[in-house]
Write an enzyme that holds these catalytic residues in place. Sequence first.
Site, short mmCIF file in Angstrom:
data_model
loop_
_atom_site.label_atom_id
_atom_site.label_comp_id
_atom_site.label_asym_id
_atom_site.label_seq_id
_atom_site.Cartn_x
_atom_site.Cartn_y
_atom_site.Cartn_z
N GLY A 177 24.25 29.09 32.66
CA GLY A 177 21.93 30.08 32.64
C GLY A 177 21.29 29.27 32.60
N GLN A 197 12.10 27.23 33.17
CA GLN A 197 13.09 26.76 33.30
C GLN A 197 12.99 25.76 34.64
OE1 GLN A 197 16.72 27.96 31.83
NE2 GLN A 197 16.73 25.68 30.32
N CYS A 212 21.88 23.73 26.81
CA CYS A 212 20.35 24.30 26.74
C CYS A 212 20.16 23.10 27.95
CB CYS A 212 19.61 24.35 26.03
SG CYS A 212 17.76 24.90 26.88
N LEU A 213 19.75 23.57 29.56
CA LEU A 213 19.95 22.28 30.74
C LEU A 213 18.68 21.80 30.05
CD1 LEU A 213 21.26 24.15 33.25
CD2 LEU A 213 23.00 22.39 31.96
N HIS A 217 20.48 33.60 25.00
CA HIS A 217 19.76 32.21 25.15
C HIS A 217 18.39 32.63 26.14
CE1 HIS A 217 20.63 27.86 25.38
NE2 HIS A 217 19.31 28.21 25.86
N GLU A 218 18.81 33.29 27.30
CA GLU A 218 18.03 33.17 28.32
C GLU A 218 16.99 34.19 28.41
OE1 GLU A 218 18.18 30.62 30.19
OE2 GLU A 218 20.97 30.14 29.78
N HIS A 249 14.37 32.38 26.30
CA HIS A 249 13.39 31.36 26.57
C HIS A 249 12.33 32.44 27.94
CE1 HIS A 249 15.24 27.54 27.11
NE2 HIS A 249 16.41 28.20 27.55
#
Length: 161
Positions: free
Chosen positions: A46, A51, A91-92, A133-134, A137
């Site tokens: 995701g 991000q 997380c990226l 999670h997304e 963000h």
Amino acid sequence: MAIRQIRKWGDSILTKQAKEITEMNGRISALIDDMLETMYEADGVGLAAPQVGVLKRVVVIDVSEEADQPIVLINPVILETSGEQTGGEGCLSVPGKVGTVTRPNYVKVRAKNRELQEFELEGTELLARAICHELDHLEGILYVEKVEGELHDARMEMEEE
Ligand code: NI
């Protein structure tokens, strides 16, 4: 399409609230294409627009094994959650780390697709976790704020398992 630079933990843009998308245009369309390419290139499940440095309410998700089932959520809103799952999350924007986070085990979300048509999506387990999670963000929240215990090195974690 192009790979975009992923902002890392500590970048203040990751703490800001993203704004609703009110019209589709070439810029937003290119943003979505680039987000998908950037997520796949980074082996993520995701990615949210903040991000890649864009404060718009759009996320991309793909939790499929073959990484061939992209989901695009524009202006997503959680309608319903139930149950609970506790597990490892990464997380990226926080590369190389994992931590334990408790999330709902079921999530129902309403969003718009690339044609700005409204649809609903239900997810359980990993998809439910990815949606939560997304969407966090988009509110400027990183999973590190919700970690139970400490962040771990991702490689060490895998060796332990
Ligand atoms: Ni993330």
